[in-house]
Scaffold this motif. Sequence first.
Motif, PDB file in Angstrom:
ATOM      1  N   PHE A  41       3.438  -8.535 -11.234  1.00  0.00           N
ATOM      2  CA  PHE A  41       3.965  -7.588 -10.592  1.00  0.00           C
ATOM      3  C   PHE A  41       5.287  -7.383 -10.387  1.00  0.00           C
ATOM      4  N   TYR A  68       2.485 -20.382  -7.376  1.00  0.00           N
ATOM      5  CA  TYR A  68       1.783 -19.242  -7.549  1.00  0.00           C
ATOM      6  C   TYR A  68       0.501 -19.423  -8.575  1.00  0.00           C
ATOM      7  N   ASN A  84      -7.403 -10.613  -9.765  1.00  0.00           N
ATOM      8  CA  ASN A  84      -6.477 -10.536  -8.589  1.00  0.00           C
ATOM      9  C   ASN A  84      -6.782 -11.070  -7.357  1.00  0.00           C
ATOM     10  N   PRO A  85      -6.392 -12.404  -6.967  1.00  0.00           N
ATOM     11  CA  PRO A  85      -6.450 -13.232  -5.992  1.00  0.00           C
ATOM     12  C   PRO A  85      -5.964 -12.563  -4.606  1.00  0.00           C
ATOM     13  N   CYS A  86      -6.300 -11.619  -4.095  1.00  0.00           N
ATOM     14  CA  CYS A  86      -5.486 -10.603  -3.205  1.00  0.00           C
ATOM     15  C   CYS A  86      -5.186 -11.292  -1.885  1.00  0.00           C
ATOM     16  N   CYS A  89      -3.057 -14.311  -2.830  1.00  0.00           N
ATOM     17  CA  CYS A  89      -1.653 -13.804  -3.011  1.00  0.00           C
ATOM     18  C   CYS A  89      -0.831 -13.395  -2.017  1.00  0.00           C
ATOM     19  N   LYS A  90      -1.469 -12.345  -0.929  1.00  0.00           N
ATOM     20  CA  LYS A  90      -0.816 -12.090   0.143  1.00  0.00           C
ATOM     21  C   LYS A  90      -0.231 -13.317   0.997  1.00  0.00           C
ATOM     22  N   MET A  93       2.836 -14.712  -0.388  1.00  0.00           N
ATOM     23  CA  MET A  93       4.227 -14.008  -0.320  1.00  0.00           C
ATOM     24  C   MET A  93       4.417 -14.284   1.260  1.00  0.00           C
ATOM     25  N   ARG A 116      -6.751  -1.125   1.817  1.00  0.00           N
ATOM     26  CA  ARG A 116      -7.027  -1.685   0.276  1.00  0.00           C
ATOM     27  C   ARG A 116      -8.432  -2.511   0.633  1.00  0.00           C
ATOM     28  N   CYS A 194       0.037  -4.027 -10.207  1.00  0.00           N
ATOM     29  CA  CYS A 194      -0.138  -5.702 -10.710  1.00  0.00           C
ATOM     30  C   CYS A 194      -1.105  -5.668 -11.694  1.00  0.00           C
ATOM     31  N   LEU A 196      -2.804  -8.161 -12.669  1.00  0.00           N
ATOM     32  CA  LEU A 196      -4.087  -8.978 -12.330  1.00  0.00           C
ATOM     33  C   LEU A 196      -5.344  -8.128 -12.028  1.00  0.00           C
ATOM     34  N   THR A 197      -4.820  -6.818 -11.730  1.00  0.00           N
ATOM     35  CA  THR A 197      -6.124  -6.010 -11.459  1.00  0.00           C
ATOM     36  C   THR A 197      -6.683  -5.366 -12.675  1.00  0.00           C
TER      37      THR A 197
HETATM   38  S1  SF4 Z   1      -2.763  -6.415  -6.167  1.00  0.00           S
HETATM   39 FE1  SF4 Z   1      -1.843  -8.240  -7.209  1.00  0.00          FE
HETATM   40  S2  SF4 Z   1       0.120  -8.279  -6.091  1.00  0.00           S
HETATM   41 FE2  SF4 Z   1      -1.206  -7.343  -4.773  1.00  0.00          FE
HETATM   42  S3  SF4 Z   1      -2.208  -8.527  -3.515  1.00  0.00           S
HETATM   43 FE3  SF4 Z   1      -3.562  -8.446  -5.183  1.00  0.00          FE
HETATM   44  S4  SF4 Z   1      -2.873  -9.892  -6.668  1.00  0.00           S
HETATM   45 FE4  SF4 Z   1      -1.105  -9.658  -5.081  1.00  0.00          FE
END
Ligand code: SF4
Length: 329
Positions: A41, A68, A84-86, A89-90, A93, A116, A194, A196-197
């Motif tokens: 991203f 990561y 995407n491991p949202c 991932c959050k 961050m 989302r 992103c 990953l999506t």
């Molecule tokens: S869309 Fe991508 S950058 Fe956003 S939370 Fe999910 S994995 Fe993370």
Amino acid sequence: MEREKKVYLLFSGGLDSVIAAKLLQNLGFQVVGVHITSPFFEKDLSKVKELADRLGIELKVVEAGEDYLEMLKSPVYGYGKNVNPCIDCKAYMLKKLKEVAGEEGIIATGEVLGQRPMSQRLDAFRSIEKLAGLRGRVLRPLSGKLLPETVYEREGVVDKRELLDLRGRSRKRYPEILRKLGLSGELPTPAGGCLLTEPSFAVKVKDLIEHDQLTWENVKLLKLGRHFRIGKCKLVVGRNREENEKIASFSKDKDLILKVEVAPSPVGLLRCEGEPERGVLETAAGIVARYSDAKREKEVPVSVYRSGKLIEVIKVQPNFNTDKYALKV
Ligand code: SF4
């Protein structure tokens, strides 16, 4: 109410993070934007910096590290539709934000409740905070009125009534909010989603995970060319001159570079663990020949280089189906 405190805000450069920054500033906080970046991203950093300057906030840029990739291999809360491991991932961050902020800093994001499906539900917010070790310590000013009390409200650092009550995906109220916050005029918009999506990218990431080859170096290669899996080896074939040059420049000591020299040809980079088996090398040469202008010939010579030195020329028949090896949706 004490108001010189520093707020460390997850700052993607998207509109929500801009609104959050301005709102917190208007409430008297000193805002530090923390921009996390990774090859998955990536945004135009100059635009993100321009935005931070426009807002008058300090900007810190943090690159996602090896940790990561470790998270991406087996996320606690799994993947979304693609790779995407949202939630994880959050949480990642937020952990980075916490490292920058230290014990005293206030942690904030521009997340909107319900915006989302995977990572912006109330239960997801709870999971993210738990995973990041920040239970009740994440301020989300855009939906703050609708969310459970955080430690900052409890301690009187922020008044819930001053926060917004945004919910869902609709942006109908944004023009009015921007006007009220004094955010008028064109704002630089750093594009970039992103990867990953994206299904076609996810296939290639999954392949690296399955073959235990998920490194940043390999991830950067995923953005270029056509990708093929041949046993334990990976072949990347350029689609144009620019990609050919980039692929060649990515080559490391043990990699092999394959190309047809009797006709216009793509560059193929073959990356293996150890020496490739003969059959693998011939298949890779056949694929490179198949994408060259000599593809209709009965037999095509493919040059094989290592570290810039020609090590052999393999003669192959290019008329075979490459789909069996292609990493695509
Ligand atoms: S869309 Fe991508 S950058 Fe956003 S939370 Fe999910 S994995 Fe993370």
